[in-house]
Design an enzyme around this catalytic site. Structure first.
Site, short mmCIF file in Angstrom:
data_model
loop_
_atom_site.label_atom_id
_atom_site.label_comp_id
_atom_site.label_asym_id
_atom_site.label_seq_id
_atom_site.Cartn_x
_atom_site.Cartn_y
_atom_site.Cartn_z
N VAL A 1 52.25 -37.87 -35.47
CA VAL A 1 53.70 -37.97 -35.63
C VAL A 1 54.32 -38.46 -34.34
O VAL A 1 54.11 -37.86 -33.28
CB VAL A 1 54.33 -36.60 -36.00
CG1 VAL A 1 55.84 -36.73 -36.14
CG2 VAL A 1 53.72 -36.06 -37.28
N GLY B 1 53.47 -57.76 -33.71
CA GLY B 1 52.50 -56.67 -33.90
C GLY B 1 53.14 -55.31 -34.15
O GLY B 1 52.47 -54.29 -34.14
N LYS C 1 54.95 -38.17 -42.15
CA LYS C 1 55.19 -37.52 -40.86
C LYS C 1 56.16 -36.34 -41.02
O LYS C 1 55.99 -35.30 -40.38
CB LYS C 1 55.76 -38.53 -39.87
CG LYS C 1 54.73 -39.60 -39.49
CD LYS C 1 55.38 -40.76 -38.78
CE LYS C 1 54.36 -41.80 -38.36
NZ LYS C 1 55.00 -43.04 -37.91
N GLY D 1 51.23 -47.79 -30.99
CA GLY D 1 50.54 -48.61 -30.00
C GLY D 1 49.24 -47.94 -29.62
O GLY D 1 49.18 -46.70 -29.55
#
Ligand SMILES: NC(=O)c1ccc[n+]([C@@H]2O[C@H](COP(=O)([O-])OP(=O)(O)OC[C@H]3O[C@@H](n4cnc5c(N)ncnc54)[C@H](OP(=O)(O)O)[C@@H]3O)[C@@H](O)[C@H]2O)c1
Length: 408
Positions: free
Chosen positions: A117, A172, A190, A288
């Site tokens: 999360v 991306g 989440k 990321g």
């Protein structure tokens, strides 16, 4: 106690590869803070490695495959056999939280999932540990970076939804198939995890109604800009009445001054409210490879350090089927006498009271933009159904929730 801790890594994709690199880079630091030096026992991919061999050789299994098959089987087996598990897999937790907690209990193992999360923001740790003994009233925020990036670019650069999505894909921030992100399912998973932790109640993914941002139009954004409002995809988990909670995901206008209003680009932010602490806001990168890997490493260090997080699920809370919200309503109408009166009549019949009305344009361009006072979502939906049938409407009505609360 061995001076090494054996870590098996399942998955070597975006997060798996970044985690392996980080673990090796930071091995000295892990040893310094935890007293044990991490050693990688193996890395599993879809083509290489054996789960059984990695399991047999590891103290900690780090699951970075994603999805539920084979992740559920691997994680369950590891926990039952007493291996601690660290995972970044929100779908696995949102869909199988209860059985995983039971497997961890059976095996006397820890299950940690900070990276599942809000990426690098330590929201799980704050809710589960720092605030573990405080009754939390509400956890809410921007938990999907892709949608926040798209909405930010629609506002900042005036892009259409399709243009902003394409830009997010090129950079991306959005996957080739963005449907889970833009449709709200990712945020719903989440929020199910956060609600479980915040309220100690077994919230399942099915308990979380969600809406995405696909139907947001540039003129909704233009309206928001004019009034200084920000448009965000919000996840909300809150106590709403005696023994009831509500967990949901929806696009929403925020008034200026709201702590979530300035959160721009692919960032995430989560707020926790409780009478004991007023409110806390945490923001940072929500995804990321390196960022997520950092959260995974934090969990590994906690596991090695031996602290066992609270994960009690004993609250008898029901999921509320209706809550109150304020709404913005956008109607494209024929410019003729009596339009406003008829809309007002339908709203009145459903006890929906109007806070402000703006009428724009003439003839084929006429628009009615209204903001309602907070009202039962069910009553507003009933009103909307009747409004949609009014003959002077040129397109289906569009509504977006509004949070009026101001802070500070
Ligand atoms: N990417 C992010 O920014 C981010 C952020 C937060 C959380 N997460 C979560 O982190 C997890 C991993 O995401 P990711 O982006 O790193 O995924 P990814 O790049 O698609 O990598 C998945 C890895 O799992 C391996 N794998 C797939 N099926 C497998 C199988 N049946 N058996 C063994 N290995 C298998 C793949 O093997 P191959 O290498 O052979 O294809 C690959 O190495 C997911 O749960 C995701 O939701 C990701």
């Amino acid at each position: 106690m061995s001076d090494q801790v054996y870590v098996g890594i399942l998955g070597k994709g975006t997060v798996g590869a970044a985690f392996r690199e980080l673990l090796e880079d930071r091995a000295d630091m892990v040893e310094e803070v935890s007293g044990r030096r991490p050693k990688v026992t193996g890395v599993l991919s879809s083509k290489k490695g054996s789960f059984d061999e990695i399991l047999a050789a590891s103290d900690i299994v780090v699951e970075l495959i994603g999805g539920t098959d084979p992740a559920l089987d691997y994680v369950t087996r590891a926990l039952k056999e007493g291996r601690h598990v660290v995972t970044a897999n929100k779908q696995l937790l949102a869909q199988h939280g209860e059985e995983l907690v039971a497997a961890a209990r059976d095996g006397g193992a820890q299950l940690r999932f900070e990276a599942a999360v809000a990426g690098a923001i330590p929201v799980i740790r704050v809710v589960q540990e720092s605030l573990g003994a405080i009754p939390i009233d509400k956890v809410f925020g921007i938990v999907n970076g892709t949608t926040n990036y798209i909405l930010t670019e629609m506002t900042r650069a005036g892009l259409s939804y399709d243009e902003a999505l394409k830009q997010a894909q090129d950079l991306g921030y959005a996957e080739a198939d963005p449907s889970d992100d833009v449709g709200g399912a990712d945020a719903a998973a989440k929020m199910a995890i956060l609600a479980r932790l915040a309220f100690g109640a077994p919230v399942n993914l099915d308990d979380v109604p969600f809406e995405g941002i696909e139907r947001i139009k540039p003129d909704d954004i233009a309206y928001a800009k004019e009034l200084g409002l920000s448009l965000k995809l919000l996840g909300v988990a809150e106590r709403v009445g005696e023994g009831e909670i509500s967990v949901r995901v929806f696009p929403c206008f925020l008034y200026p001054g709201h702590p979530l209003a300035p959160i721009a680009g692919p960032f995430n932010a989560v707020m926790v409210e409780s009478s004991a602490i007023t409110e806390i806001t945490m923001s940072g990168p929500g995804a990321g490879g390196p960022e997520t890997a950092a959260a995974v490493l934090g969990d590994v260090v906690s596991v090695v350090g031996g602290g066992s997080p609270l994960f009690e699920e004993n609250a008898k809370l029901k999921v509320a089927r209706d809550v109150e919200m304020a709404f913005y309503l956008h109607l494209e109408v024929d410019d003729q006498p009596g339009v406003l009166a008829q809309v007002a009549e339908v709203l009145g019949d459903n006890e929906v009271s109007v806070r402000s009305v703006v009428q724009r344009g003439l003839g084929g361009e006429a628009q009615l933009i209204m903001v309602m006072h907070p009202v039962s979502e069910k009553r507003f939906a009933a009103a909307l159904k009747r409004i949609a049938k009014l003959k002077f409407l040129r397109s289906p009505p569009r509504s977006i929730r509004v949070i009026e609360e101001e802070f500070g």
